[in-house]
Design an enzyme around this catalytic site. Structure first.
Site, PDB file in Angstrom:
ATOM      1  N   ASP A   1     -34.058 -26.217 -34.011  1.00 36.33           N
ATOM      2  CA  ASP A   1     -35.098 -25.964 -34.608  1.00 36.33           C
ATOM      3  C   ASP A   1     -35.485 -27.108 -35.184  1.00 36.33           C
ATOM      4  OD1 ASP A   1     -35.972 -23.455 -33.553  1.00 36.33           O
ATOM      5  OD2 ASP A   1     -34.928 -22.099 -35.290  1.00 36.33           O
TER       6      ASP A   1
ATOM      7  N   LYS B   1     -36.393 -31.668 -31.708  1.00 36.42           N
ATOM      8  CA  LYS B   1     -36.335 -31.959 -30.711  1.00 36.42           C
ATOM      9  C   LYS B   1     -38.091 -31.731 -29.548  1.00 36.42           C
ATOM     10  CE  LYS B   1     -33.153 -28.392 -29.304  1.00 36.42           C
ATOM     11  NZ  LYS B   1     -33.260 -27.920 -30.946  1.00 36.42           N
ATOM     12  N   GLY B   2     -38.316 -31.673 -29.716  1.00 37.24           N
ATOM     13  CA  GLY B   2     -39.352 -31.510 -29.019  1.00 37.24           C
ATOM     14  C   GLY B   2     -40.372 -33.075 -29.552  1.00 37.24           C
TER      15      GLY B   2
ATOM     16  N   GLY C   1     -38.091 -22.871 -28.335  1.00 36.39           N
ATOM     17  CA  GLY C   1     -39.807 -23.501 -28.941  1.00 36.39           C
ATOM     18  C   GLY C   1     -39.729 -24.219 -29.674  1.00 36.39           C
ATOM     19  N   HIS C   2     -40.246 -25.421 -28.415  1.00 35.54           N
ATOM     20  CA  HIS C   2     -40.180 -27.439 -28.618  1.00 35.54           C
ATOM     21  C   HIS C   2     -41.869 -26.995 -29.228  1.00 35.54           C
ATOM     22  CE1 HIS C   2     -36.243 -27.900 -26.231  1.00 35.54           C
ATOM     23  NE2 HIS C   2     -36.451 -27.161 -27.526  1.00 35.54           N
ATOM     24  N   THR C   3     -41.838 -27.398 -30.216  1.00 41.16           N
ATOM     25  CA  THR C   3     -43.350 -28.209 -30.809  1.00 41.16           C
ATOM     26  C   THR C   3     -43.343 -29.334 -30.446  1.00 41.16           C
ATOM     27  OG1 THR C   3     -42.430 -26.537 -32.127  1.00 41.16           O
ATOM     28  CG2 THR C   3     -44.426 -27.495 -32.988  1.00 41.16           C
TER      29      THR C   3
ATOM     30  N   ARG D   1     -21.793 -12.856 -11.100  1.00 41.89           N
ATOM     31  CA  ARG D   1     -21.926 -13.091  -9.801  1.00 41.89           C
ATOM     32  C   ARG D   1     -23.104 -12.249  -8.678  1.00 41.89           C
ATOM     33  NH1 ARG D   1     -16.879 -14.293  -8.190  1.00 41.89           N
ATOM     34  NH2 ARG D   1     -16.329 -12.798 -10.485  1.00 41.89           N
TER      35      ARG D   1
ATOM     36  N   GLN E   1     -31.481 -24.971 -28.816  1.00 39.97           N
ATOM     37  CA  GLN E   1     -30.892 -25.083 -28.888  1.00 39.97           C
ATOM     38  C   GLN E   1     -29.755 -26.393 -29.720  1.00 39.97           C
ATOM     39  OE1 GLN E   1     -30.769 -22.594 -26.389  1.00 39.97           O
ATOM     40  NE2 GLN E   1     -32.428 -21.916 -26.768  1.00 39.97           N
TER      41      GLN E   1
ATOM     42  N   THR F   1     -40.730 -19.445 -32.004  1.00 38.05           N
ATOM     43  CA  THR F   1     -40.910 -18.487 -30.196  1.00 38.05           C
ATOM     44  C   THR F   1     -40.830 -16.728 -30.623  1.00 38.05           C
ATOM     45  OG1 THR F   1     -39.166 -19.623 -29.255  1.00 38.05           O
ATOM     46  CG2 THR F   1     -39.026 -17.462 -28.447  1.00 38.05           C
TER      47      THR F   1
ATOM     48  N   ARG G   1     -40.091 -15.440 -35.933  1.00 37.45           N
ATOM     49  CA  ARG G   1     -39.088 -14.504 -37.633  1.00 37.45           C
ATOM     50  C   ARG G   1     -38.497 -15.698 -38.818  1.00 37.45           C
ATOM     51  NH1 ARG G   1     -34.380 -12.946 -34.448  1.00 37.45           N
ATOM     52  NH2 ARG G   1     -34.520 -14.843 -33.386  1.00 37.45           N
ATOM     53  N   PRO G   2     -38.559 -15.286 -40.171  1.00 39.17           N
ATOM     54  CA  PRO G   2     -38.746 -16.219 -40.911  1.00 39.17           C
ATOM     55  C   PRO G   2     -37.700 -17.301 -40.463  1.00 39.17           C
ATOM     56  CG  PRO G   2     -39.377 -14.402 -41.308  1.00 39.17           C
ATOM     57  CD  PRO G   2     -39.395 -13.860 -40.254  1.00 39.17           C
TER      58      PRO G   2
ATOM     59  N   ASP H   1     -40.315 -35.390 -44.952  1.00 38.94           N
ATOM     60  CA  ASP H   1     -41.389 -34.859 -45.639  1.00 38.94           C
ATOM     61  C   ASP H   1     -41.140 -33.596 -46.021  1.00 38.94           C
ATOM     62  OD1 ASP H   1     -41.577 -34.720 -42.779  1.00 38.94           O
ATOM     63  OD2 ASP H   1     -43.539 -33.480 -44.304  1.00 38.94           O
TER      64      ASP H   1
HETATM   65  P1  IMP Z   1     -30.613 -16.074 -28.064  1.00 36.01           P
HETATM   66  O1  IMP Z   1     -30.051 -17.032 -27.528  1.00 36.01           O
HETATM   67  O2  IMP Z   1     -31.878 -15.153 -27.533  1.00 36.01           O
HETATM   68  O3  IMP Z   1     -29.606 -14.446 -26.920  1.00 36.01           O
HETATM   69  O4  IMP Z   1     -30.399 -15.432 -29.532  1.00 36.01           O
HETATM   70  C1  IMP Z   1     -28.700 -15.910 -29.865  1.00 36.01           C
HETATM   71  C2  IMP Z   1     -28.476 -16.901 -31.169  1.00 36.01           C
HETATM   72  O5  IMP Z   1     -28.924 -17.966 -30.922  1.00 36.01           O
HETATM   73  C3  IMP Z   1     -29.676 -15.718 -31.862  1.00 36.01           C
HETATM   74  O6  IMP Z   1     -29.137 -16.063 -33.491  1.00 36.01           O
HETATM   75  C4  IMP Z   1     -31.267 -16.465 -32.334  1.00 36.01           C
HETATM   76  O7  IMP Z   1     -31.621 -16.450 -32.925  1.00 36.01           O
HETATM   77  C5  IMP Z   1     -30.772 -17.718 -32.249  1.00 36.01           C
HETATM   78  N1  IMP Z   1     -31.201 -18.972 -30.658  1.00 36.01           N
HETATM   79  C6  IMP Z   1     -31.879 -19.131 -29.966  1.00 36.01           C
HETATM   80  N2  IMP Z   1     -32.779 -19.893 -29.711  1.00 36.01           N
HETATM   81  C7  IMP Z   1     -32.562 -20.143 -30.393  1.00 36.01           C
HETATM   82  C8  IMP Z   1     -33.974 -21.535 -30.900  1.00 36.01           C
HETATM   83  O8  IMP Z   1     -34.748 -22.157 -30.226  1.00 36.01           O
HETATM   84  N3  IMP Z   1     -33.517 -21.736 -32.521  1.00 36.01           N
HETATM   85  C9  IMP Z   1     -32.994 -21.475 -32.910  1.00 36.01           C
HETATM   86  N4  IMP Z   1     -32.270 -20.061 -33.073  1.00 36.01           N
HETATM   87  C10 IMP Z   1     -32.595 -19.775 -32.089  1.00 36.01           C
END
Ligand code: IMP
Length: 423
Positions: free
Chosen positions: A13, A16-17, A40-42, A139, A223, A300, A303-304, A333
């Site tokens: 978060d 990067k987007g 989730g890339h905004t 596999r 991530q 995505t 969640r807060p 900012d």
């Molecule tokens: P998973 O990737 O859904 O298995 O989640 C594993 C951990 O990575 C959790 O703490 C998620 O909240 C975190 N996580 C996975 N993808 C993202 C992302 O794109 N942004 C922030 N946290 C992420």
């Protein structure tokens, strides 16, 4: 020719987007190399606002090949939804290509994620990401995009066999109610298969051709470094490799071809899910205020996100692991609205009892940060040059650069593409 890698330096978060969207304007190829629709890339640009989960952020440049490479795990219904959304807003998907070696997130993976992470032990996104990578390594029960090219009956037979195996496994732990009905799911997959066939291509060849023709290639990570399964805060990580090291490996690009590695970090820190967070703001009101100012709610899952101050020891670790050549600093900012800003330049000396161990990820949960305080700097959305920045903001930026020994090449001062200072 140049290969540029964009990776997150925190727990995801980082923004990067926006950086990939900006750089993709001059890229010939953009490759998404890891993760799934947990990301989730905004992106906010002339087409509107998008939360991309699987499609590379280069999709807005019609000249750019956008590849989903083999390290990505794909939930087909989600990919189709994203494709529809993009197309409906006037963007072409003509240059989107998917590697046949990427893996598919199947309905049972989502059920397994829910069954495993009950109570939020890791706090996964519940998108089936971990179980899918587990099956990839295992596999025997994996589906790859290339399986969609099987004859329809062969595909159905494989689907039903694995469905039955997974059902048995989930029944043993009384979790089979989490598994959706097989016939509805199969129909959904067969429909998706039909639509996606057009996009499956030999992405490796496109990359090799671009390398041979000395074109601009951009590798887009999902991530962040601290969520990397090998280099992050294990076990509170995702199940893929998120670093620049993985970018080369998963895109079949020789590391010597890489000229820039851009590490993206927010001007503060956020994290979703469980796990250590040394610079977390323990004052609830203060933390909530930053969350609201920065709109820190998952792109995505909604969640807060937990909020904290910038953690330079962790950032220094991430810069080293990725061999970062330059930094993109985002959301500075947001901090401008605060009366004062803190920055963790180091951990307390008594934490020497729990040394970080040659710069490794030991004892993160035991570290006590020490903070420097900066007076606030007010609104900076309109700044387009470094010299436009108020002196307190400039001091903050310069201190980060000095302490990390890495230049800050981009300073993002707002969500829109144009709101950026480029050095
Ligand atoms: P998973 O990737 O859904 O298995 O989640 C594993 C951990 O990575 C959790 O703490 C998620 O909240 C975190 N996580 C996975 N993808 C993202 C992302 O794109 N942004 C922030 N946290 C992420």
């Amino acid at each position: 020719m140049s290969v540029t890698i964009v990776v997150g330096l925190q727990w995801g978060d980082e923004g990067k987007g926006k950086i990939v969207d900006l750089l993709a304007q001059s890229a010939d190829v953009v490759v998404r190399f890891n993760g799934g629709n947990n990301a989730g890339h905004t992106v906010i640009n002339e087409f509107g606002k998008f939360a991309l989960h699987l499609i590379p952020a280069g999709i807005f440049n019609p000249e750019t090949h956008c590849l989903i490479e083999r390290g990505v795990v794909i939930h087909l219904p989600s990919l189709l939804k994203e494709m529809d959304e993009i197309e409906s807003r006037g963007c072409s998907l003509e240059k989107l290509k998917i590697s046949p070696f990427a893996h598919l997130v199947m309905p049972w993976h989502i059920a397994e994620d829910a069954a495993r992470d009950k109570g939020g032990k890791i706090g996964t996104t519940l998108r089936g990401i971990g179980p899918c990578y587990k099956d990839k390594a295992g596999r025997w029960q994996a589906f790859r995009v290339g399986d969609l090219l099987l004859h329809r009956d062969e595909f159905i037979a494989k689907f039903m066999t694995i469905y039955a195996e997974k059902q048995r496994e989930l029944t043993a732990t009384k979790q089979d109610h989490l598994l959706p009905d097989p016939s509805a799911t199969l129909t959904e997959f067969l429909d998706a298969r039909q639509r996606i066939l057009l996009y499956i291509d030999q992405t490796g060849k496109i990359i090799q051709r671009a390398l041979a023709n000395k074109q601009e290639i951009l590798l887009e990570g999902a991530q962040g470094t601290l969520l990397d399964v090998d280099y992050g805060t294990y076990p509170y990580v995702t199940s893929s490799n998120t670093t620049s090291l993985a970018a080369c490996m998963l895109s079949n690009i020789p590391p010597r071809e890489v000229s820039r590695i851009i590490g993206v970090t927010k001007a503060y820190t956020t994290r979703v899910g469980a796990g250590p967070f040394p610079t977390y703001i323990t004052n609830k009101e203060e933390e909530e205020n930053l969350r609201i100012l920065g709109n820190e709610f998952g792109a995505t899952t909604g969640r807060p996100r937990q909020c904290g101050w910038l953690d330079l020891p962790l950032l220094e670790y991430a810069c080293r692991i990725n061999n970062v050549t330059e930094i993109a600093l985002t959301k500075i900012d947001v901090l401008g609205a605060l009366p004062e800003v803190r920055l963790c330049a180091d951990y307390e000396s008594e934490s020497a009892e729990y040394p970080l161990g040659e710069g490794e990820m030991w004892y993160i949960e035991k570290q006590k940060p020490t903070f420097e305080t900066y007076p606030g700097w007010g609104a900076i959305k309109e700044c387009r040059f470094r010299s436009d920045l108020p002196k307190n903001a400039l001091r903050y930026v310069q201190d980060i650069e000095r302490l990390l020994g890495t230049p800050i090449r981009y300073i993002s001062t707002g969500a829109e593409r144009k709101e950026i200072i480029t050095l």
